[in-house]
Write a protein that holds these residues in place. Structure first.
Motif, PDB file in Angstrom:
ATOM      1  N   LYS A   1      -6.984   6.656   9.365  1.00 26.16           N
ATOM      2  CA  LYS A   1      -6.064   7.073   7.799  1.00 26.16           C
ATOM      3  C   LYS A   1      -4.821   7.809   8.048  1.00 26.16           C
ATOM      4  O   LYS A   1      -3.857   7.417   7.415  1.00 26.16           O
TER       5      LYS A   1
ATOM      6  N   LYS B   1      -7.321  -2.386   6.477  1.00 24.83           N
ATOM      7  CA  LYS B   1      -8.420  -2.219   5.524  1.00 24.83           C
ATOM      8  C   LYS B   1      -9.263  -2.898   6.065  1.00 24.83           C
ATOM      9  O   LYS B   1      -9.042  -4.084   6.637  1.00 24.83           O
TER      10      LYS B   1
ATOM     11  N   SER C   1       1.023  -1.154   0.138  1.00 32.34           N
ATOM     12  CA  SER C   1      -0.010  -0.125  -0.053  1.00 32.34           C
ATOM     13  C   SER C   1       0.769   1.357   0.125  1.00 32.34           C
ATOM     14  O   SER C   1       1.858   1.319   0.709  1.00 32.34           O
TER      15      SER C   1
ATOM     16  N   ASP D   1      -8.834  -6.628   2.504  1.00 29.43           N
ATOM     17  CA  ASP D   1      -7.669  -6.344   1.907  1.00 29.43           C
ATOM     18  C   ASP D   1      -7.545  -7.340   0.313  1.00 29.43           C
ATOM     19  O   ASP D   1      -8.427  -8.029   0.484  1.00 29.43           O
TER      20      ASP D   1
ATOM     21  N   THR E   1     -11.398   1.248  11.269  1.00 26.45           N
ATOM     22  CA  THR E   1     -11.331   1.385   9.828  1.00 26.45           C
ATOM     23  C   THR E   1     -12.154   2.676   9.388  1.00 26.45           C
ATOM     24  O   THR E   1     -13.206   2.563   9.872  1.00 26.45           O
ATOM     25  N   HIS E   2     -11.664   3.383   8.396  1.00 21.22           N
ATOM     26  CA  HIS E   2     -12.680   4.426   7.436  1.00 21.22           C
ATOM     27  C   HIS E   2     -12.701   5.387   8.413  1.00 21.22           C
ATOM     28  O   HIS E   2     -13.362   6.400   8.027  1.00 21.22           O
TER      29      HIS E   2
END
Length: 268
Positions: A155, A256, A33, A259, A149-150
């Motif tokens: 992030k 993530k 990534s 993935d 996540t998100h």
């Protein structure tokens, strides 16, 4: 050697995994990534793994070429394909590598980074993997795991981790992956075994191996049972069903929600 393959993206972004199989060769690549950071390359990770994989298949068809030499040659050839890009950038497109090749009565293997080769042998399961990446930056990894996540904080934490990891890639004190330089091939884990000792083998990106390694929702014996019953597609579908029960990464903190996943299943 009979090889069944499949790969699926983990979300809406392009798939950064790559897999191929021939009667004598299986290859799985897991592109690393970029977390939105600059790479110095205008092509991107999917382009990189596609071309590196194609070069590996072409190079390793000749059984007289060692897996280490074949990987080094493939890395050089891909670098020559985009000389206009800044290949010295620490974030230049890169990938893990897992290769299994049948050479007469022997099976040769090569693993670079954490995409495992799992062998179902007559004396039990054995796992070949390179976990040097797990030893570095534990504090930054823990910070990623603190956030769902998100979220914006997840992030940001992931970007900080990837930024720091890039400085450790392909260094003596860090970990090794396929990137621009052929020297990474010399740091891969390699070996050979008699093919008659192995019933089946699975090469997996971490997006598929996580069912065992991260989620502990299956054993390797159960993974092989799934592969024999429904092939790589059923194994990846099983991973997705498990991830759907924890979309925010609360039970299983991760980079993530899902993935990219790639599997090559080899039988004899």
């Amino acid at each position: 050697m009979r090889v069944a393959i499949d790969t699926q993206p983990g979300g809406a972004a392009p798939n950064e995994d790559w897999v191929a199989g021939t009667p004598t060769l299986a290859v799985v690549l897991d592109g690393l990534s970029t977390a939105g950071l600059d790479t110095g390359c205008r092509h991107g990770v999917p382009w990189y793994v596609r071309n590196l994989g194609s070069q590996l298949v072409a190079t390793l068809t000749d059984s007289d070429t060692s897996l280490t030499a074949g990987l080094a040659q493939a890395l050089e050839r891909v670098s020559a394909m985009h000389p206009e890009c800044d290949l010295s950038n620490p974030g230049t497109p890169s990938a893990t590598v897992a290769i299994l090749r049948q050479r007469e009565e022997y099976l040769d293997h090569l693993v670079l980074a954490d995409s495992p080769i799992v062998l179902d042998g007559y004396e039990g399961i054995s796992v070949i993997t390179d976990l040097r990446v797990d030893r570095i930056l534990p504090e930054l990894k823990a910070e990623v795991a603190r956030h769902e996540t998100h979220t914006a904080r997840h992030k940001e934490a992931l970007r900080n981790l990837v930024f720091a990891q890039r400085e450790s890639r392909n260094t003596e004190t860090g970990y090794w992956v396929a990137a621009a330089g052929p020297e990474a091939a010399e740091h891969a884990l390699t070996g050979s075994m008699l093919s008659e000792d192995v019933r089946a083998a699975a090469l997996l990106s971490d997006g598929a191996a996580c069912l065992v390694t991260d989620y502990a929702m299956s054993s390797w014996d159960e993974v092989f049972a799934t592969l024999r019953a429904g092939g790589p597609r059923e194994l990846i579908d099983t991973v997705r069903k498990v991830e759907a029960t924890d979309p925010r990464g609360q039970r299983w903190p991760r980079y993530k929600s899902g993935d990219d996943a790639a599997v090559a299943f080899c039988q004899w």
